[in-house]
Design a protein around this motif. Sequence first.
Motif, PDB file in Angstrom:
ATOM      1  N   SER A  54      24.719 -61.663 -24.172  1.00  0.00           N
ATOM      2  CA  SER A  54      25.593 -60.595 -23.382  1.00  0.00           C
ATOM      3  C   SER A  54      27.171 -60.569 -23.911  1.00  0.00           C
TER       4      SER A  54
ATOM      5  N   ARG B 109      32.034 -49.825 -21.049  1.00  0.00           N
ATOM      6  CA  ARG B 109      31.016 -50.468 -21.556  1.00  0.00           C
ATOM      7  C   ARG B 109      31.342 -52.023 -21.405  1.00  0.00           C
TER       8      ARG B 109
ATOM      9  N   THR C   5      30.082 -46.961 -35.915  1.00  0.00           N
ATOM     10  CA  THR C   5      29.339 -46.230 -37.028  1.00  0.00           C
ATOM     11  C   THR C   5      28.557 -45.112 -36.495  1.00  0.00           C
TER      12      THR C   5
ATOM     13  N   HIS D 168      27.165 -58.836 -27.146  1.00  0.00           N
ATOM     14  CA  HIS D 168      27.016 -57.446 -26.844  1.00  0.00           C
ATOM     15  C   HIS D 168      28.358 -57.156 -26.458  1.00  0.00           C
ATOM     16  N   SER D 169      28.974 -57.689 -25.587  1.00  0.00           N
ATOM     17  CA  SER D 169      30.413 -57.472 -25.349  1.00  0.00           C
ATOM     18  C   SER D 169      31.228 -57.321 -26.232  1.00  0.00           C
TER      19      SER D 169
ATOM     20  N   ARG E   7      32.859 -51.736 -36.769  1.00  0.00           N
ATOM     21  CA  ARG E   7      33.603 -50.812 -36.026  1.00  0.00           C
ATOM     22  C   ARG E   7      32.430 -49.629 -35.568  1.00  0.00           C
TER      23      ARG E   7
HETATM   24  P1  FAD Z   1      24.262 -50.234 -25.237  1.00  0.00           P
HETATM   25  O1  FAD Z   1      25.487 -51.007 -25.728  1.00  0.00           O
HETATM   26  O2  FAD Z   1      23.385 -49.830 -26.213  1.00  0.00           O
HETATM   27  O3  FAD Z   1      23.723 -51.114 -24.055  1.00  0.00           O
HETATM   28  C1  FAD Z   1      22.438 -50.830 -23.825  1.00  0.00           C
HETATM   29  C2  FAD Z   1      22.118 -51.434 -22.291  1.00  0.00           C
HETATM   30  O4  FAD Z   1      22.347 -52.919 -22.282  1.00  0.00           O
HETATM   31  C3  FAD Z   1      23.285 -50.984 -21.372  1.00  0.00           C
HETATM   32  O5  FAD Z   1      22.881 -49.718 -20.972  1.00  0.00           O
HETATM   33  C4  FAD Z   1      23.391 -51.929 -20.195  1.00  0.00           C
HETATM   34  O6  FAD Z   1      22.588 -52.097 -19.477  1.00  0.00           O
HETATM   35  C5  FAD Z   1      23.122 -53.074 -21.301  1.00  0.00           C
HETATM   36  N1  FAD Z   1      24.340 -53.916 -21.584  1.00  0.00           N
HETATM   37  C6  FAD Z   1      25.360 -53.464 -22.293  1.00  0.00           C
HETATM   38  N2  FAD Z   1      26.504 -54.396 -22.641  1.00  0.00           N
HETATM   39  C7  FAD Z   1      25.886 -55.302 -22.088  1.00  0.00           C
HETATM   40  C8  FAD Z   1      26.468 -56.785 -21.996  1.00  0.00           C
HETATM   41  N3  FAD Z   1      27.806 -56.984 -22.672  1.00  0.00           N
HETATM   42  N4  FAD Z   1      25.801 -57.667 -21.213  1.00  0.00           N
HETATM   43  C9  FAD Z   1      24.706 -57.536 -20.792  1.00  0.00           C
HETATM   44  N5  FAD Z   1      24.013 -56.041 -20.857  1.00  0.00           N
HETATM   45  C10 FAD Z   1      24.750 -55.267 -21.254  1.00  0.00           C
HETATM   46  N6  FAD Z   1      27.517 -49.635 -32.973  1.00  0.00           N
HETATM   47  C11 FAD Z   1      28.566 -49.338 -33.772  1.00  0.00           C
HETATM   48  O7  FAD Z   1      29.095 -48.166 -33.690  1.00  0.00           O
HETATM   49  N7  FAD Z   1      29.109 -50.235 -34.715  1.00  0.00           N
HETATM   50  C12 FAD Z   1      28.444 -51.416 -34.756  1.00  0.00           C
HETATM   51  O8  FAD Z   1      28.834 -52.460 -35.539  1.00  0.00           O
HETATM   52  C13 FAD Z   1      27.025 -51.630 -33.897  1.00  0.00           C
HETATM   53  N8  FAD Z   1      26.512 -52.828 -34.185  1.00  0.00           N
HETATM   54  C14 FAD Z   1      25.489 -52.981 -33.530  1.00  0.00           C
HETATM   55  C15 FAD Z   1      24.718 -54.305 -33.615  1.00  0.00           C
HETATM   56  C16 FAD Z   1      23.641 -54.576 -33.066  1.00  0.00           C
HETATM   57  C17 FAD Z   1      22.826 -55.779 -33.191  1.00  0.00           C
HETATM   58  C18 FAD Z   1      22.898 -53.378 -32.137  1.00  0.00           C
HETATM   59  C19 FAD Z   1      21.578 -53.550 -31.482  1.00  0.00           C
HETATM   60  C20 FAD Z   1      23.641 -52.020 -32.060  1.00  0.00           C
HETATM   61  C21 FAD Z   1      24.719 -52.060 -32.725  1.00  0.00           C
HETATM   62  N9  FAD Z   1      25.410 -50.943 -32.358  1.00  0.00           N
HETATM   63  C22 FAD Z   1      26.763 -50.628 -33.222  1.00  0.00           C
HETATM   64  C23 FAD Z   1      25.141 -50.001 -31.343  1.00  0.00           C
HETATM   65  C24 FAD Z   1      25.856 -50.151 -29.934  1.00  0.00           C
HETATM   66  O9  FAD Z   1      25.612 -51.628 -29.812  1.00  0.00           O
HETATM   67  C25 FAD Z   1      25.257 -49.299 -29.025  1.00  0.00           C
HETATM   68  O10 FAD Z   1      24.016 -49.718 -29.008  1.00  0.00           O
HETATM   69  C26 FAD Z   1      25.468 -47.722 -29.105  1.00  0.00           C
HETATM   70  O11 FAD Z   1      27.001 -47.642 -29.101  1.00  0.00           O
HETATM   71  C27 FAD Z   1      25.115 -47.220 -27.741  1.00  0.00           C
HETATM   72  O12 FAD Z   1      25.567 -47.665 -26.597  1.00  0.00           O
HETATM   73  P2  FAD Z   1      25.221 -47.517 -25.100  1.00  0.00           P
HETATM   74  O13 FAD Z   1      26.487 -47.126 -24.310  1.00  0.00           O
HETATM   75  O14 FAD Z   1      23.794 -46.630 -24.897  1.00  0.00           O
HETATM   76  O15 FAD Z   1      25.052 -48.943 -24.484  1.00  0.00           O
END
Ligand code: FAD
Length: 390
Positions: free
Chosen positions: A185, A218, A146, A188-189, A144
Amino acid sequence: PAARKYTGMVEDCCCDYETVDSINEEVLHPILQDLVKLPFFRYFKVKLWCDCPFWPDDGMCRLRDCSVCECPENEFPEPFKNPYSGLSPDSMICQEGKPQAAVDKTLDSKVFKGWVETDNPWTSDDETDNNEMTYVNLQLNPERYTGYTGDSARRIWDSIYKENCPKYPSEELCHEKKALYKLISGLHSSISVHIAYDYLLDESTNSWGQNLPLLYDRVLKYPERVQNLYFTYLFVLGAVTKAADYLEQAEYNTGNPEDDLKTQSLVKQLLYHPKLRSACPKPFDEAKLWQGENGPELKQEIQKQFRNISATMDCVGCEKCRLWGKLQVLGLGTALKILFSVDGDYHLNQPLQLQRNEVIALFNLLNRLSESVKFVHEKGSSIEEVIKEQ
Ligand code: FAD
């Protein structure tokens, strides 16, 4: 109900969106929710100390104290078992000071016995490194929000996308590279969906709940991200279905006959459910990949890229994110191993062999994806209205 936004076949898969939603909600989601609570599936063995091979200077990874505790069972200090009870948030300098990012560990090594050590060419984890491993009770550590964000998180995602699975140019016909990109991807979603599903809405009152604007911003705003989530779900389900005979006969022995029988029965129900078998008997057709002239070289190249992604998980600077990152990448690596390292039940005349931890990762990943697909389906068609009203 609002009109469906996604219809037709999930790209490169063998089932359509409507079928995926109905088998997920009627069959798979309820079974998986029960399954992951049972002892066999709730303890995951993992090396949580971040041993980042790529950026040794990373601020987060320098903090050895980052983990709550990594001592032997008899030395395990009681207050550390629950990060909310004994530790002040200030004492947790890692995870950017957020207690919700820390891992709540439970040791139950008796759960783990009777499985062989076997290699997975798709991942970089060394399961034999027992000194460095801890057991984590996944039920105490839901994936969830963090608070992990900023440069460290961005750097991980950027490196995964840029170096390991660059977004394919539309004219490129390499299905295999496209599949790797879509798997990541989709994962990540799913991670973003879980952040939105269980979000810290008000830090002062510690109140948690859904963050629908975040879900929209997102994931739902980008159809491709939703499509990739469904793709990843069907890919992993395809692996589970392909390994059905093996998984049905596997040892789910944790020393508690009642729980173990339940585990076996739920696994069987999932694998051979008549609705799954009739509506989506082959969720993913792996035979289409690696068929070209350069098939074997391409497979090695992609295997290497995936191992890099697996190693990158050691650089994730928040312990709970690292836990779920490692588990889910191992789950994907296990799906890849089942679908591509094995021909039928055999790989180079060797029968399919999985590690206990791989099976745990595979089913927990499937459960996470199943939760994400359900939430996206529930909110997908009505969310634009909800966002406008807010
Ligand atoms: P981010 O999610 O960091 O995305 C970065 C960029 O990737 C985006 O700007 C976009 O260009 C691209 N992108 C985004 N989504 C997709 C997609 N589905 N397909 C293709 N491209 C995409 N945070 C938590 O709060 N809890 C967790 O359990 C958690 N687990 C994580 C596990 C891992 C392995 C990593 C690397 C990160 C985790 N994080 C977690 C952090 C979270 O994923 C985000 O990085 C953070 O919330 C910042 O989000 P952001 O809006 O900057 O975009």
